[in-house]
Motif scaffolding. Structure first.
Motif, mmCIF file in Angstrom:
data_model
loop_
_atom_site.group_PDB
_atom_site.id
_atom_site.type_symbol
_atom_site.label_atom_id
_atom_site.label_comp_id
_atom_site.label_asym_id
_atom_site.label_seq_id
_atom_site.Cartn_x
_atom_site.Cartn_y
_atom_site.Cartn_z
ATOM 1 N N VAL A 49 -32.720 -45.173 67.891
ATOM 2 C CA VAL A 49 -32.784 -46.069 69.040
ATOM 3 C C VAL A 49 -32.536 -47.502 68.556
ATOM 4 N N PRO A 50 -31.513 -48.187 69.074
ATOM 5 C CA PRO A 50 -31.242 -49.561 68.625
ATOM 6 C C PRO A 50 -32.434 -50.474 68.853
ATOM 7 N N GLY A 51 -32.762 -51.266 67.841
ATOM 8 C CA GLY A 51 -33.830 -52.250 67.976
ATOM 9 C C GLY A 51 -35.238 -51.726 67.796
ATOM 10 N N ALA A 52 -35.394 -50.421 67.535
ATOM 11 C CA ALA A 52 -36.738 -49.852 67.378
ATOM 12 C C ALA A 52 -37.117 -49.787 65.898
ATOM 13 N N TYR A 53 -38.350 -50.154 65.597
ATOM 14 C CA TYR A 53 -38.866 -50.068 64.237
ATOM 15 C C TYR A 53 -39.198 -48.611 63.884
ATOM 16 N N TYR A 54 -39.345 -48.360 62.583
ATOM 17 C CA TYR A 54 -39.730 -47.033 62.097
ATOM 18 C C TYR A 54 -41.235 -46.962 61.835
ATOM 19 N N ILE A 55 -41.858 -48.092 61.597
ATOM 20 C CA ILE A 55 -43.306 -48.242 61.528
ATOM 21 C C ILE A 55 -43.618 -49.607 62.101
ATOM 22 N N ALA A 56 -44.787 -49.775 62.680
ATOM 23 C CA ALA A 56 -45.129 -51.058 63.307
ATOM 24 C C ALA A 56 -44.964 -52.201 62.309
ATOM 25 N N PRO A 57 -44.375 -53.320 62.723
ATOM 26 C CA PRO A 57 -44.123 -54.425 61.792
ATOM 27 C C PRO A 57 -45.356 -54.833 60.983
ATOM 28 N N HIS A 58 -46.541 -54.864 61.624
ATOM 29 C CA HIS A 58 -47.737 -55.341 60.920
ATOM 30 C C HIS A 58 -48.236 -54.356 59.869
ATOM 31 N N ARG A 59 -47.628 -53.159 59.806
ATOM 32 C CA ARG A 59 -47.988 -52.186 58.776
ATOM 33 C C ARG A 59 -46.999 -52.201 57.608
ATOM 34 N N HIS A 82 -36.934 -48.127 55.305
ATOM 35 C CA HIS A 82 -37.009 -47.788 53.883
ATOM 36 C C HIS A 82 -38.456 -47.606 53.428
ATOM 37 N N GLU A 83 -39.384 -48.342 54.023
ATOM 38 C CA GLU A 83 -40.788 -48.139 53.655
ATOM 39 C C GLU A 83 -41.284 -46.785 54.141
ATOM 40 N N VAL A 84 -40.875 -46.359 55.334
ATOM 41 C CA VAL A 84 -41.231 -45.011 55.811
ATOM 42 C C VAL A 84 -40.639 -43.953 54.881
ATOM 43 N N ALA A 85 -39.397 -44.165 54.455
ATOM 44 C CA ALA A 85 -38.766 -43.210 53.534
ATOM 45 C C ALA A 85 -39.522 -43.154 52.214
ATOM 46 N N SER A 86 -39.985 -44.309 51.724
ATOM 47 C CA SER A 86 -40.736 -44.350 50.470
ATOM 48 C C SER A 86 -42.044 -43.577 50.595
ATOM 49 N N VAL A 87 -42.794 -43.840 51.670
ATOM 50 C CA VAL A 87 -44.069 -43.136 51.877
ATOM 51 C C VAL A 87 -43.834 -41.633 52.017
ATOM 52 N N ALA A 88 -42.786 -41.251 52.743
ATOM 53 C CA ALA A 88 -42.496 -39.825 52.920
ATOM 54 C C ALA A 88 -42.142 -39.159 51.594
ATOM 55 N N SER A 89 -41.397 -39.860 50.748
ATOM 56 C CA SER A 89 -41.022 -39.258 49.465
ATOM 57 C C SER A 89 -42.226 -39.130 48.539
ATOM 58 N N VAL A 90 -43.167 -40.067 48.628
ATOM 59 C CA VAL A 90 -44.415 -39.928 47.877
ATOM 60 C C VAL A 90 -45.226 -38.765 48.452
ATOM 61 N N GLY A 91 -45.153 -38.592 49.775
ATOM 62 C CA GLY A 91 -45.803 -37.441 50.395
ATOM 63 C C GLY A 91 -45.262 -36.133 49.850
ATOM 64 N N ARG A 135 -35.805 -33.907 55.176
ATOM 65 C CA ARG A 135 -34.766 -34.005 56.210
ATOM 66 C C ARG A 135 -34.839 -35.340 56.937
ATOM 67 N N MET A 136 -36.048 -35.835 57.174
ATOM 68 C CA MET A 136 -36.193 -37.132 57.837
ATOM 69 C C MET A 136 -35.583 -38.238 56.979
ATOM 70 N N ILE A 137 -35.867 -38.217 55.667
ATOM 71 C CA ILE A 137 -35.311 -39.230 54.762
ATOM 72 C C ILE A 137 -33.784 -39.175 54.787
ATOM 73 N N ALA A 138 -33.240 -37.962 54.712
ATOM 74 C CA ALA A 138 -31.780 -37.812 54.731
ATOM 75 C C ALA A 138 -31.198 -38.284 56.051
ATOM 76 N N LYS A 139 -31.870 -37.953 57.157
ATOM 77 C CA LYS A 139 -31.390 -38.357 58.468
ATOM 78 C C LYS A 139 -31.368 -39.875 58.604
ATOM 79 N N TYR A 251 -37.143 -53.099 48.734
ATOM 80 C CA TYR A 251 -36.848 -54.506 49.048
ATOM 81 C C TYR A 251 -35.378 -54.835 48.829
ATOM 82 N N ALA A 252 -34.745 -54.119 47.910
ATOM 83 C CA ALA A 252 -33.315 -54.336 47.672
ATOM 84 C C ALA A 252 -32.488 -53.986 48.904
ATOM 85 N N SER A 253 -33.008 -53.125 49.774
ATOM 86 C CA SER A 253 -32.270 -52.722 50.978
ATOM 87 C C SER A 253 -32.042 -53.890 51.926
ATOM 88 N N VAL A 254 -32.850 -54.950 51.790
ATOM 89 C CA VAL A 254 -32.672 -56.126 52.651
ATOM 90 C C VAL A 254 -32.386 -57.381 51.819
#
Length: 306
Positions: A49-59, A82-91, A135-139, A251-254
């Protein structure tokens, strides 16, 4: 008196076995009633969804810092992805460790018992969760950042030598941290639908895993010396599981230098407060189980969860 003491000990052990059986039977019934196949129950074909975050900004780890204020809205959304992807990969990293620890736990016990059968059921759940996270990370088109080389190889040792308290204490800690983040994510309608769907499945099924680990952890009696050793090992688990949630590479992603981003995150009171909030419940459980004390509280402070 010796005979009386033996009878009392036997009665306590028999009652623990009854409690263990009742818990496992309840969790097996719940698993049969409410389990998911993420390959078919997540809409993997939907576009972001354009403009939607993957986790709340304050998190996010940089929220409120000068680095955050220097990012555009698009960059902030990208960092959240990228932070959601990082947490998921640690999961995934920890779930793979957990599956091997549960297999070791089951290997030494009677497979006809409900307790062992639930351990095997949980392993099956974790297999699906690991595939779902992958699959989520790849997607999302992000890397599987992982826990880093040091933590990865410590996990190789931990899964092979962990004690009963480490197996179930470690499970409690990591699953509760993920659960706290994901409960917010699944209920936040402003976030990307993909992460909300994945979070919902994980939260529902992990509730059973947390119950199994918490009750098993509380059944273990630790002597003074053993408790100190277990506390130290538990502190190491907490430290690495927490400090590796956000890989510096995100952080390199941005366009932020990874070392600079990691320093800013460590010093960020917003991020530290988020970790303390997310860990508060499970740290309390570990404390009541005798796994928090002077031996490891310094590691919990270093991890930023107390």
């Amino acid at each position: 008196m010796a005979t009386t003491a033996r009878k009392a000990t036997t009665a306590v052990l028999e009652e623990r076995d009854r409690q263990r059986r009742r818990t496992a039977e309840r969790l097996l019934a719940s698993s049969a009633k409410l389990s998911f196949d993420p390959l078919t129950e997540v809409d993997w074909d939907a576009e972001p969804v354009p403009g939607a975050y993957y986790i709340a900004p304050h998190r996010t780890s940089l929220y409120g810092t000068a680095l955050w204020r220097g990012l555009t809205e698009e960059q902030r959304i990208e960092l959240s992805k990228h932070e959601v992807a990082s947490v998921a990969s640690v999961g995934i990293w920890f779930e793979e460790i957990l599956m091997q620890m549960l297999l070791r736990h089951a290997f030494d016990r009677d497979p006809t018992t409900a307790h062992v059968q639930y351990a095997l059921t949980e392993i099956a759940d974790e297999c699906r969760h690991s595939v779902m996270f992958a699959r989520m990370i790849a997607k999302m088109g992000a890397p599987a950042y992982g826990a880093g080389r040091v933590a990865h190889n410590l996990g190789r040792v931990f899964k092979a030598v962990s004690t009963h308290s480490q197996t179930f204490g470690g499970t409690m800690y990591v699953e509760e941290i993920l659960d706290s983040f994901q409960r917010e994510m699944m209920n936040d309608e402003s976030l990307q639908p993909l992460v909300r769907q994945v979070s919902r499945i994980h939260v529902i099924e992990e509730a059973r895993h947390i119950t199994y680990a918490r009750e098993e952890l509380q059944r273990k009696d630790l002597g003074f010396v053993r408790r100190r050793a277990e506390q130290l090992l538990m502190g190491v688990v907490v430290y690495f599981a927490t400090t590796r949630l956000i890989h510096p590479g995100v952080y390199a992603s941005v366009g932020i230098d990874p070392a600079e981003g990691a320093r800013a995150a460590r010093a960020n009171p917003q991020w530290r407060a988020a970790k303390v909030e997310m860990a508060a419940k499970v740290v309390g459980v570990l404390d009541r189980a005798g796994l928090v004390g002077r031996t490891n509280r310094w590691l919990l402070r270093a991890a930023g969860v107390v």
